[in-house]
Design a protein around this motif. Structure first.
Motif, PDB file in Angstrom:
ATOM      1  N   ILE B   3      53.293   9.887 -32.339  1.00  0.00           N
ATOM      2  CA  ILE B   3      52.744   9.536 -33.643  1.00  0.00           C
ATOM      3  C   ILE B   3      53.062  10.630 -34.661  1.00  0.00           C
ATOM      4  O   ILE B   3      53.388  10.344 -35.821  1.00  0.00           O
ATOM      5  CB  ILE B   3      51.219   9.306 -33.524  1.00  0.00           C
ATOM      6  N   VAL B   6      56.595  10.201 -35.778  1.00  0.00           N
ATOM      7  CA  VAL B   6      56.689   9.084 -36.719  1.00  0.00           C
ATOM      8  C   VAL B   6      56.208   9.525 -38.090  1.00  0.00           C
ATOM      9  O   VAL B   6      56.845   9.250 -39.119  1.00  0.00           O
ATOM     10  CB  VAL B   6      55.858   7.878 -36.212  1.00  0.00           C
ATOM     11  N   ALA B  42      51.711   3.447 -47.336  1.00  0.00           N
ATOM     12  CA  ALA B  42      50.716   2.587 -46.694  1.00  0.00           C
ATOM     13  C   ALA B  42      50.797   2.717 -45.172  1.00  0.00           C
ATOM     14  O   ALA B  42      49.767   2.755 -44.499  1.00  0.00           O
ATOM     15  CB  ALA B  42      50.927   1.139 -47.124  1.00  0.00           C
ATOM     16  N   VAL B  43      52.033   2.766 -44.633  1.00  0.00           N
ATOM     17  CA  VAL B  43      52.157   2.942 -43.178  1.00  0.00           C
ATOM     18  C   VAL B  43      51.522   4.258 -42.755  1.00  0.00           C
ATOM     19  O   VAL B  43      50.830   4.341 -41.736  1.00  0.00           O
ATOM     20  CB  VAL B  43      53.633   2.924 -42.743  1.00  0.00           C
ATOM     21  N   VAL B  46      47.851   3.909 -42.636  1.00  0.00           N
ATOM     22  CA  VAL B  46      47.442   3.185 -41.428  1.00  0.00           C
ATOM     23  C   VAL B  46      47.427   4.138 -40.246  1.00  0.00           C
ATOM     24  O   VAL B  46      46.502   4.142 -39.432  1.00  0.00           O
ATOM     25  CB  VAL B  46      48.394   2.004 -41.165  1.00  0.00           C
ATOM     26  N   LEU B  47      48.470   4.994 -40.162  1.00  0.00           N
ATOM     27  CA  LEU B  47      48.541   5.948 -39.050  1.00  0.00           C
ATOM     28  C   LEU B  47      47.399   6.957 -39.110  1.00  0.00           C
ATOM     29  O   LEU B  47      46.968   7.474 -38.083  1.00  0.00           O
ATOM     30  CB  LEU B  47      49.877   6.681 -39.096  1.00  0.00           C
ATOM     31  N   ASP B  49      44.503   6.183 -39.877  1.00  0.00           N
ATOM     32  CA  ASP B  49      43.289   5.384 -39.665  1.00  0.00           C
ATOM     33  C   ASP B  49      42.516   5.104 -40.943  1.00  0.00           C
ATOM     34  O   ASP B  49      41.334   4.804 -40.893  1.00  0.00           O
ATOM     35  CB  ASP B  49      42.354   6.070 -38.654  1.00  0.00           C
ATOM     36  N   VAL B  51      42.425   2.481 -43.060  1.00  0.00           N
ATOM     37  CA  VAL B  51      42.931   1.126 -43.217  1.00  0.00           C
ATOM     38  C   VAL B  51      42.674   0.577 -44.608  1.00  0.00           C
ATOM     39  O   VAL B  51      43.544  -0.042 -45.225  1.00  0.00           O
ATOM     40  CB  VAL B  51      42.300   0.217 -42.151  1.00  0.00           C
TER      41      VAL B  51
ATOM     42  N   LEU D  11      62.246   2.881 -37.310  1.00  0.00           N
ATOM     43  CA  LEU D  11      62.373   3.993 -38.255  1.00  0.00           C
ATOM     44  C   LEU D  11      63.816   4.096 -38.758  1.00  0.00           C
ATOM     45  O   LEU D  11      64.054   4.307 -39.955  1.00  0.00           O
ATOM     46  CB  LEU D  11      61.945   5.298 -37.583  1.00  0.00           C
ATOM     47  N   TYR D  65      49.764  -7.583 -44.916  1.00  0.00           N
ATOM     48  CA  TYR D  65      50.969  -7.038 -45.535  1.00  0.00           C
ATOM     49  C   TYR D  65      52.018  -8.096 -45.796  1.00  0.00           C
ATOM     50  O   TYR D  65      52.677  -8.072 -46.834  1.00  0.00           O
ATOM     51  CB  TYR D  65      51.558  -5.942 -44.630  1.00  0.00           C
TER      52      TYR D  65
END
Lengths: 157, 185, 107, 97
Positions: B3, B6, B42-43, B46-47, B49, B51, D11, D65
């Motif tokens: 994570i 990422v 936004a991703v 989300v990662l 937490d 939301v 990715l 989304y």
């Protein structure tokens, strides 16, 4: 009336699927929101065959699997051409006849064409669909009219 | 570990997007870059937490702010004129402000630190007690709509008033001269 | 049985990943907007479809599987609408599709 | 394991789409790249849900989304095609160079 019931069933199903709650309070709240949406749709006169096309459902269920197979087939073809630069691409613009289709049928047809990789509908008019095809094979495939005939069968169950 | 990787990759993409948005002269492209920036951010939310923040970022950043920016571009033209003034002073100010902010965050609790003050009293209380106290399964919703219900009502009243005000201003002009109104009314 | 489902799910995820990469390559490599749209649609249909089906199998029976399939259905319904809107806007924006050399010679 | 590979591939594809968005050359290329990035974001959130171990929540976000991305893209396309959001108005789009 049939359309209203169908809409209620669809909305309730969606609500249950997305919330997953079954307590009486939340269920009744969900029911209220479904009722409100159906009332609004009725007032906007959206409960006709265009707004809730339940009559098309049996035809679409028969058409779906064939479309999925077509999508996989043309996916493989387009993927091969992207990976291997030696295979030629040959973009063409063709017009596909759509005179015999109803309005819903033309929409289904155009969306099916776009969903299939290698062909994209550029413009939809009363009697024809303008299509951009990546290869001549894809264009010829479409011109053979197989997809059009199958879409036509979904319109008249 | 995965994570974190990422997150780092997404941060790198965010930086690339931001630099591209600064360097591009085509404002339409800049608006699209901002949309992409919001998606990537936004991703990341989300990662982390967060939301509800991610929802807001997606709805506001990708949806409405892109539309508003494009509406403005439709009124002012698509290409940016190069600035004639030197950008040295603004750069100094921005770098100084950024450095101060980073210096400020050094005093804050480490990210994910379980001994941070916020995790000692308020957060566990809401997380453990809000389902019993309010009967709402979602903690954020219960705080917004139950504990801070009057606060939210006040906010909504303010936003509603602002919306009515804007509509009154734009709507009056539209009725006098039809077909002349702005783009993003 | 469970082992078979896992294997199938992994295979679907692998296929999806492969087509994802191919579609992205197409997005980068093909010559104009319209041909790139074809590349993007490879990702959107088979790539997304296989990945989501794989995830649905990994989720097993239940509400979660239903949600993933609903997501797949929504993507399948909205994807072509977006692609068509994009293609139409590009045509109306006077973007002439890049055609093959022989076609250009004929015209 | 396979989820990790899928995540890395996602990715990479996001990076590809970003390159296309920066390179352009036309407006529509950028919209296409932005839209493709949106699709990848959705897939990424769905896959991340399984990696993190809380798929229920993440799938809900992914569904949201898709819907937001659809509305956003169509709104952008409407503006780029008609120069506004559908009101009757004279065509004011600036000409491409």
């Amino acid at each position: 009336m049939r359309n209203a019931i169908a809409l209620i069933v669809i909305l309730s199903g969606t609500w249950l699927l997305l919330s997953g709650h079954t307590s009486p309070l939340l269920l009744s709240l969900g029911l209220v929101s479904v009722a409100a949406i159906v009332a609004c749709a009725a007032r906007l006169e959206l409960l006709d065959e265009e707004g809730v096309p339940v009559g098309l459902l049996p035809g679409l269920l028969r058409y779906g699997p064939w479309l999925v197979i077509q999508i996989i087939r043309s996916n493989l073809d387009v993927a091969k051409r992207i990976v291997n630069p030696k295979l030629p691409i040959h973009p063409t613009v063709i017009h596909v006849d759509a005179t015999d289709h109803t309005e819903v049928g033309r929409v289904t047809y155009a969306n099916s064409i776009t969903l299939t990789p290698g062909t994209i509908s550029l413009d939809v008019s009363e009697d024809a669909i303008e299509v951009h095809a990546l290869t001549e094979e894809a264009a010829n495939d479409l011109m053979s009219g197989e997809m059009g005939r199958r879409v036509q069968r979904t319109e008249r169950p | 570990m995965l994570i974190e990787s990422v997150n780092i990759f997404l941060l790198a993409l965010l930086a690339v997007t931001a630099i591209a948005a600064v360097r591009l002269r085509d404002l339409f492209a800049v608006a699209m870059m901002f949309g992409i920036y919001s998606l990537l951010a936004a991703v990341m939310f989300v990662l982390l937490d967060a939301v509800d923040v991610a929802f807001t970022e997606a709805a506001v950043g990708v949806g409405i702010s892109t539309v508003l920016m494009l509406g403005t571009i439709g009124l002012v033209g698509r290409y940016e004129r190069g600035s004639v003034r030197s950008s040295l002073l603004p750069l100094t100010v921005v770098v100084a402000t950024g450095a101060t902010l980073i210096y400020g965050t050094l005093d804050m609790p480490h990210f994910g630190d379980p001994t941070a003050p916020v995790h000692q009293h308020v957060a566990p209380a809401y997380i453990t007690e809000s389902p019993q106290q309010t009967g709402i399964p979602n903690v954020v919703t219960s705080i917004l709509a139950s504990y801070r219900g009057y606060d939210t009502l006040g906010e909504l009243a303010v936003i509603f008033t602002a919306g009515v005000g804007v509509l009154a201003l734009l709507g009056l002009r539209r009725r006098k001269r039809p077909g002349k109104e702005g783009v993003g009314q | 049985m469970s082992g078979l489902t896992d294997l199938l799910s992994m295979a679907l995820l692998g296929i999806g990943t492969l087509f994802l990469l191919i579609g992205a390559t197409g997005l980068l490599r093909l010559p104009d907007v319209f041909t790139r749209l074809h590349g993007a649609s490879v990702t959107d249909t088979l790539g997304a479809g296989a990945i989501l089906l794989g995830l649905a199998l990994a989720a097993g029976w239940g509400l979660l599987m239903g949600k993933i399939l609903a997501l797949l259905l929504i993507m399948a319904l909205l994807g072509p609408s977006t692609a068509h809107a994009l293609a139409r806007a590009a045509t109306h924006g006077f973007r002439k599709p890049w055609l093959h050399e022989t076609d250009k010679a004929e015209k | 394991m396979i989820l990790t590979i899928t995540l890395i591939a996602l990715l990479v594809t996001m990076a590809f789409a970003l390159i296309r968005a920066i390179k352009g050359p036309t407006v529509y290329d950028r919209i296409l790249a932005s839209n493709a990035l949106g699709t990848k974001t959705v897939l990424m959130i769905a896959v991340l849900g399984f990696v993190v171990g809380d798929p229920e929540l993440y799938i809900d976000i992914a569904i949201m989304y898709v819907l937001i991305g659809f509305i956003g893209t169509v709104a952008v396309l409407k503006i780029s095609e008609f120069g506004n959001l559908g009101q009757p108005q004279s065509h004011t789009e600036t000409e491409d160079p």
